[in-house]
Design an enzyme around this catalytic site. Structure first.
Site, PDB file in Angstrom:
ATOM      1  N   ASP A  11       0.507  -1.424  -0.017  1.00 47.72           N
ATOM      2  CA  ASP A  11      -0.238  -0.318   0.173  1.00 47.72           C
ATOM      3  C   ASP A  11       0.953   1.378   0.218  1.00 47.72           C
ATOM      4  O   ASP A  11       1.550   1.599   0.666  1.00 47.72           O
ATOM      5  CB  ASP A  11      -0.979   0.407   1.222  1.00 47.72           C
ATOM      6  CG  ASP A  11      -2.058   0.794   1.133  1.00 47.72           C
ATOM      7  OD1 ASP A  11      -2.309   1.645  -0.027  1.00 47.72           O
ATOM      8  OD2 ASP A  11      -3.184   1.090   2.152  1.00 47.72           O
ATOM      9  N   ASP A 105      -2.708   2.084  -6.156  1.00 44.77           N
ATOM     10  CA  ASP A 105      -1.763   1.844  -5.037  1.00 44.77           C
ATOM     11  C   ASP A 105      -1.307   1.216  -4.116  1.00 44.77           C
ATOM     12  O   ASP A 105      -0.987   1.535  -3.226  1.00 44.77           O
ATOM     13  CB  ASP A 105      -1.589   3.848  -4.201  1.00 44.77           C
ATOM     14  CG  ASP A 105      -2.427   3.576  -3.907  1.00 44.77           C
ATOM     15  OD1 ASP A 105      -3.535   2.866  -3.980  1.00 44.77           O
ATOM     16  OD2 ASP A 105      -2.599   3.874  -2.091  1.00 44.77           O
ATOM     17  N   GLU A 106      -2.014  -0.175  -4.576  1.00 44.06           N
ATOM     18  CA  GLU A 106      -2.565  -1.670  -3.822  1.00 44.06           C
ATOM     19  C   GLU A 106      -2.172  -2.044  -4.471  1.00 44.06           C
ATOM     20  O   GLU A 106      -2.964  -2.144  -5.587  1.00 44.06           O
ATOM     21  CB  GLU A 106      -3.678  -0.548  -2.728  1.00 44.06           C
ATOM     22  CG  GLU A 106      -4.043  -1.774  -1.692  1.00 44.06           C
ATOM     23  CD  GLU A 106      -5.336  -1.719  -1.207  1.00 44.06           C
ATOM     24  OE1 GLU A 106      -5.389  -2.199  -0.528  1.00 44.06           O
ATOM     25  OE2 GLU A 106      -6.008  -0.687  -1.203  1.00 44.06           O
TER      26      GLU A 106
END
Length: 488
Positions: A11, A105-106
């Protein structure tokens, strides 16, 4: 449950805000808020410096401004975020063929499928190297969680924030989860949490102690049984390499309610075009067109139409969206509009509707051009006046000036726009002010966060200085905000 912590969850830390700090040297180490900047805007991501003031994701921007009036409030730049995301995902795919992106983003990574030895020391080493590689490639930081299940890996990455790594050893799950609030578990929202609270269940340990039968009675068979398994730390969900988007959509919230029907229709057509751009960028087509309308009183409705086959033709989607709008009463005022396409496919089926709509659009364009040519000098139709309005320079957006080069908009108003001229690899730049219609100023494109190689005469050093990425001792870092994705 796996016997080794071979599921990795990455993350990125305050992703949108950190990317903006990386791209804008003058903002490093300062509070930055990314999201809607109007009176009805909502915070998407706040930097850790802004979180100290209590600013959080999904907070109204107006409230954030009251908490921290001196923060930089910026419009999102998804082109930049996608560039960074692609670099990060490439690093993850180098580790394993099984990468499950959850957002820009993860992502989850199955290290076992990548041939990493199922030993704690080995997976920890991979996680630490990944963090170093991300910083080197993008200048940003990410937090890594490692565990024997997806649920636990995500919890571990949350505990690792910011810029850390946490490993949950198999066998320690219940001890770790027990004291946590029941909201920690996936699928437990406000309604479920309230149901459990009324039954005296507040923590994960109390959820497990309640037993499966009681949870099924309270929540239903599927939800209750699933929640009981997670409370025990059981999660056998695999890492799925492809998370296919179910729909692609765009929407806008307006600072002032739209009451003019013609304006509402033009906004829907504009959103339809933006939706097609995203559809084509993803290499997809869609069968069902959907519009979303939120009224002045916050009531929200949707209307949809399913076409005879999947398409990415802008004329077809515009026409369908316009037809759907005719079914909606907008006389009371509209605060939000959205257009989406679902029933996605990897191909476009030739459709007679597309030919008809394209021909009609060409015919209408020809008529409009003829009418404009015949109009007396000095006459101006309303739509032409709309096009001649001054350009809107939103804070944070990229610009290029013929004399001063690349920069970004700090603010605008009363016919002026203020620009700071700097790049990701420069020192904090100077600020200059121009007329909004200055012909030497034009919109620009995001510059890469890492300087190019020798081919372009630039150093390959990372653009980011590590200092601003590390919280000061005692800094309240808060909890990481999830980013919105269109694929959910």
């Amino acid at each position: 449950m796996r016997p080794a912590p071979t599921i990795l969850h990455l993350d990125m830390d305050a992703f949108f805000a950190a990317a903006e700090q990386a791209a804008k040297p003058s903002l490093r180490g300062k509070p930055v808020v990314v999201g809607g900047i109007g009176p009805r805007g909502v915070v998407s991501t706040a930097s850790y410096e802004a979180r100290v003031f209590g600013i959080r994701s999904a907070m109204p921007t107006a409230q954030a401004r009251r908490l921290c009036p001196n923060a930089a409030y910026l419009t999102p730049r998804f082109t930049l975020y996608r560039q960074v995301s692609e670099a990060v995902m490439e690093l993850l795919h180098a580790l394993s063929p099984l990468v499950e992106p959850l957002s820009l983003d993860e992502a989850f990574v199955d290290l076992e499928a990548g041939g990493v030895p199922p030993e704690t020391a080995a997976v920890r080493g991979v996680g630490e190297q990944l963090r170093r590689d991300i910083r080197s490639a993008t200048g940003l930081t990410g937090s890594v969680g490692l565990a024997g299940a997806k649920l636990l890996a995500k919890i571990a990455s949350e505990a690792a924030k910011p810029d850390g790594l946490v490993v949950i050893e198999p066998g320690t799950e219940r001890e770790l989860l027990g004291p946590m609030t029941v909201r920690t578990l996936p699928g437990v929202g406000p309604a479920t949490a309230e149901t459990l609270r009324r039954a005296g269940i507040h923590t994960v340990a109390e959820t497990a102690e309640a037993g499966e039968a009681e949870l099924v009675r309270l929540l239903g068979k599927a939800h209750g049984a699933g929640l009981y398994a997670m409370a025990l730390g059981r999660d056998d969900r695999p890492v799925v390499a492809e998370r296919d988007a179910k729909s692609i959509s765009v929407e806008d919230t307006f600072e002032v309610d739209l009451t003019d029907r013609t304006r509402v229709r033009s906004e829907v057509l504009r959103l339809a075009d933006r939706c097609v751009q995203r559809l084509r960028a993803a290499g997809r087509s869609g069968r069902t067109v959907v519009i979303k309308v939120r009224n002045y009183d916050f009531s929200t409705l949707t209307r949809s139409e399913t076409l005879r086959g999947p398409t990415d033709d802008p004329a077809v989607i515009r026409e369908a969206a316009a037809r759907l709008l005719e079914m909606v009463d907008t006389t009371g005022g509209v605060r939000l509009l959205g257009v989406g396409v679902s029933g996605l496919a990897d191909f476009t089926q030739e459709d007679l509707f597309a030919q008809v709509a394209t021909e009609r659009e060409a015919e209408e364009s020809a008529k409009a051009a003829a009418a404009a040519a015949a109009e007396p000098a000095g006459g101006t139709e309303p739509h032409e006046a709309e096009e001649e309005r001054p350009r809107r320079w939103h804070p944070g957006l990229d610009v290029v000036h013929e004399e001063f080069g690349a920069g970004w908009v700090q603010g605008s108003g009363v016919g002026r726009v203020t620009v700071r001229f700097e790049t990701p690899w420069s020192a904090p730049g100077r600020v200059r002010t121009f007329a909004v219609e200055d012909p030497a100023l034009r919109p620009g494109e995001p510059l890469p966060l890492v300087r190019g190689g020798p081919a372009d005469g630039q150093s390959s050093e990372p653009a980011i200085l590590p200092k601003f990425l590390s919280p000061e001792p005692g800094e309240d870092t808060g909890s990481e905000a999830g980013e919105e994705i269109s694929s959910r």
